[in-house]
Design a protein around this motif. Structure first.
Motif, PDB file in Angstrom:
ATOM      1  N   THR A 222       0.834  -1.203   0.000  1.00 22.09           N
ATOM      2  CA  THR A 222       0.000   0.000   0.000  1.00 22.09           C
ATOM      3  C   THR A 222       0.868   1.253   0.000  1.00 22.09           C
ATOM      4  O   THR A 222       0.627   2.198  -0.762  1.00 22.09           O
ATOM      5  N   CYS A 223       1.888   1.267   0.846  1.00 20.58           N
ATOM      6  CA  CYS A 223       2.814   2.411   0.885  1.00 20.58           C
ATOM      7  C   CYS A 223       3.544   2.568  -0.439  1.00 20.58           C
ATOM      8  O   CYS A 223       3.795   3.694  -0.896  1.00 20.58           O
ATOM      9  N   PHE A 224       3.870   1.442  -1.077  1.00 20.77           N
ATOM     10  CA  PHE A 224       4.541   1.518  -2.382  1.00 20.77           C
ATOM     11  C   PHE A 224       3.640   2.166  -3.427  1.00 20.77           C
ATOM     12  O   PHE A 224       4.091   3.026  -4.200  1.00 20.77           O
ATOM     13  N   VAL A 225       2.368   1.766  -3.468  1.00 22.06           N
ATOM     14  CA  VAL A 225       1.439   2.344  -4.449  1.00 22.06           C
ATOM     15  C   VAL A 225       1.320   3.840  -4.241  1.00 22.06           C
ATOM     16  O   VAL A 225       1.372   4.621  -5.207  1.00 22.06           O
ATOM     17  N   VAL A 226       1.170   4.269  -3.000  1.00 20.37           N
ATOM     18  CA  VAL A 226       1.060   5.704  -2.697  1.00 20.37           C
ATOM     19  C   VAL A 226       2.320   6.440  -3.152  1.00 20.37           C
ATOM     20  O   VAL A 226       2.247   7.508  -3.785  1.00 20.37           O
ATOM     21  N   THR A 227       3.477   5.866  -2.851  1.00 20.80           N
ATOM     22  CA  THR A 227       4.750   6.502  -3.224  1.00 20.80           C
ATOM     23  C   THR A 227       4.901   6.593  -4.737  1.00 20.80           C
ATOM     24  O   THR A 227       5.354   7.616  -5.277  1.00 20.80           O
ATOM     25  N   PHE A 228       4.511   5.530  -5.436  1.00 22.12           N
ATOM     26  CA  PHE A 228       4.619   5.513  -6.898  1.00 22.12           C
ATOM     27  C   PHE A 228       3.690   6.553  -7.520  1.00 22.12           C
ATOM     28  O   PHE A 228       4.090   7.279  -8.450  1.00 22.12           O
ATOM     29  N   VAL A 229       2.460   6.615  -7.038  1.00 21.22           N
ATOM     30  CA  VAL A 229       1.499   7.593  -7.567  1.00 21.22           C
ATOM     31  C   VAL A 229       2.009   9.015  -7.323  1.00 21.22           C
ATOM     32  O   VAL A 229       1.850   9.896  -8.174  1.00 21.22           O
ATOM     33  N   TYR A 230       2.642   9.231  -6.182  1.00 22.13           N
ATOM     34  CA  TYR A 230       3.213  10.550  -5.886  1.00 22.13           C
ATOM     35  C   TYR A 230       4.294  10.903  -6.920  1.00 22.13           C
ATOM     36  O   TYR A 230       4.314  12.014  -7.453  1.00 22.13           O
ATOM     37  N   LEU A 231       5.187   9.972  -7.198  1.00 23.47           N
ATOM     38  CA  LEU A 231       6.252  10.206  -8.171  1.00 23.47           C
ATOM     39  C   LEU A 231       5.675  10.529  -9.549  1.00 23.47           C
ATOM     40  O   LEU A 231       6.087  11.503 -10.186  1.00 23.47           O
ATOM     41  N   ILE A 232       4.713   9.734 -10.012  1.00 17.63           N
ATOM     42  CA  ILE A 232       4.136   9.953 -11.339  1.00 17.63           C
ATOM     43  C   ILE A 232       3.380  11.288 -11.383  1.00 17.63           C
ATOM     44  O   ILE A 232       3.405  11.990 -12.399  1.00 17.63           O
ATOM     45  N   SER A 233       2.744  11.644 -10.273  1.00 25.11           N
ATOM     46  CA  SER A 233       2.044  12.932 -10.217  1.00 25.11           C
ATOM     47  C   SER A 233       3.028  14.084 -10.294  1.00 25.11           C
ATOM     48  O   SER A 233       2.762  15.097 -10.959  1.00 25.11           O
ATOM     49  N   VAL A 234       4.160  13.956  -9.639  1.00 27.50           N
ATOM     50  CA  VAL A 234       5.187  14.991  -9.682  1.00 27.50           C
ATOM     51  C   VAL A 234       5.762  15.118 -11.098  1.00 27.50           C
ATOM     52  O   VAL A 234       6.023  16.217 -11.581  1.00 27.50           O
ATOM     53  N   VAL A 235       5.936  13.996 -11.761  1.00 27.09           N
ATOM     54  CA  VAL A 235       6.517  13.999 -13.114  1.00 27.09           C
ATOM     55  C   VAL A 235       5.538  14.562 -14.139  1.00 27.09           C
ATOM     56  O   VAL A 235       5.886  15.420 -14.956  1.00 27.09           O
ATOM     57  N   THR A 236       4.268  14.078 -14.114  1.00 25.51           N
ATOM     58  CA  THR A 236       3.300  14.453 -15.156  1.00 25.51           C
ATOM     59  C   THR A 236       2.565  15.761 -14.857  1.00 25.51           C
ATOM     60  O   THR A 236       2.164  16.469 -15.777  1.00 25.51           O
ATOM     61  N   LYS A 237       2.334  16.040 -13.574  1.00 23.90           N
ATOM     62  CA  LYS A 237       1.609  17.235 -13.115  1.00 23.90           C
ATOM     63  C   LYS A 237       0.145  17.247 -13.552  1.00 23.90           C
ATOM     64  O   LYS A 237      -0.540  18.258 -13.398  1.00 23.90           O
ATOM     65  N   GLN A 238      -0.360  16.153 -14.097  1.00 29.49           N
ATOM     66  CA  GLN A 238      -1.740  16.101 -14.599  1.00 29.49           C
ATOM     67  C   GLN A 238      -2.428  14.832 -14.106  1.00 29.49           C
ATOM     68  O   GLN A 238      -1.801  13.767 -14.011  1.00 29.49           O
TER      69      GLN A 238
END
Length: 331
Positions: A222-238
């Motif tokens: 669960t923590c991994f999914v949250v961390t991954f989504v955070y990274l992709i959100s930071v990269v894409t901004k959308q």
């Protein structure tokens, strides 16, 4: 039993020796199944398990004496013998394996069902929305607040971890409370199938012995999914790209790992392989992929390493952007 009766009726006109022998065997089969069913309905579990073990051994003998031995049938019957012996030893009532109702067993069943797709999907949509809100027209709103990148990263991930863990605890806890209120808590000693690399058939262990490892993998994944989504959100901004990339990467790789040869051989290094804690801890994933590296210890190590790596990558991106935007433009 209905199938046995139909078989007897179809074979009755044939008076050959082989046919009559088959009819006799089918009648014995029907009688034993009727006796087991009768004992189970009366909840005379010890006698029912003795009868089931006797029936399985009878089938094993018949299968072994056949011209062609089906190893899958033999392994299944051996597994059933072990299960009945376990239930007999601990004097436990039988539960449905496809739709359990007792609190502990039902909670494990629910986690097994929803862990690979529903939980990651829920986390991806919620945290994709949360983490991309900071960007408006590609501009990071948090840069307008006097807060360091370290604090921003820590706060965002801490909030994500807290909310996601409350969500998971709430989901599994609610299923436990509701099922326990209707059917009882159940026994920690109730058997769960364990796939041992040393044996071609399942053995059975106490479900209580697997609960802590399952919970650890559930929390880490669960923590991994949250961390991954955070990274992709930071990269894409959308929002939309963040959600689509996360779904394809996380859920896609999780679903295809047992079926793609290259992932079955090396997928133990992918954190998505450990989303389904029940499959991992019980040895089912290792059995499916014929790769004993899919195990609890390797799962913990892989998830922790990837979480740390993604946090570092996210921090590096934030630092790089801060440096880029703070560089004075040449006139």
């Amino acid at each position: 039993m209905q199938f046995d009766t139909q078989q007897i009726k179809r074979s009755a006109p044939d008076k050959s020796k082989d046919s009559q022998e088959n009819i006799a065997l089918t009648k014995d089969d029907r009688q034993m199944n009727y006796q087991i069913h009768k004992l189970a309905v009366a909840q005379k579990w010890r006698r029912a398990y003795h009868a089931q073990i006797k029936y399985n051994n009878w089938q094993l003998k018949a299968e072994s004496n056949g011209k062609v031995i089906d190893r899958s049938v033999v392994n299944f019957l051996m597994s059933e013998v072990y299960r009945c012996q376990y239930l007999l030893k601990h004097n436990l009532p039988e539960q449905s394996r496809t739709s359990p109702t007792k609190g502990i067993t039902f909670s494990i069943f629910i986690d097994h069902i929803i862990s690979s797709i529903l939980i990651p999907l829920l986390l991806i949509f919620n945290f994709g929305l949360l983490y991309t809100k900071r960007y408006g027209n590609g501009v990071d709103k948090e840069r307008l607040i006097p807060i360091s990148n370290t604090s921003s990263l820590f706060q965002n991930l801490s909030i994500g971890y807290a909310i996601s863990l409350l969500l998971i605890i709430g989901t599994i806890g609610l299923s436990f409370v509701l099922s326990s209120s209707f059917a009882g808590v159940g026994s920690w000693k109730y058997p769960i199938a364990y796939y041992s690399p040393k044996m071609p058939f399942n053995i059975y262990v106490s479900q209580g012995s697997l609960i802590v490892p399952i919970l650890v993998l559930r929390i880490l994944s669960t923590c991994f999914v949250v961390t991954f989504v955070y990274l992709i959100s930071v990269v894409t901004k959308q929002l939309l790209p963040a959600i689509l990339i996360s779904i394809i990467t996380l859920i896609g790789s999780n679903l295809v790992t047992p079926y793609l040869k290259i992932l079955a051989k090396s997928g133990q290094f992918l954190p998505t392989s450990y989303f389904n804690g029940v499959n991992v801890v019980s040895g089912q994933l290792a059995h499916q992929t014929r790769n004993i590296q899919f195990n609890y210890i390797h799962g913990v190590e892989t998830l922790v390493i990837w979480i740390i790596f993604i946090i570092i990558a996210s921090y590096a991106i934030l630092i790089f952007r801060q440096h880029y935007y703070n560089v004075p433009k040449k006139s």
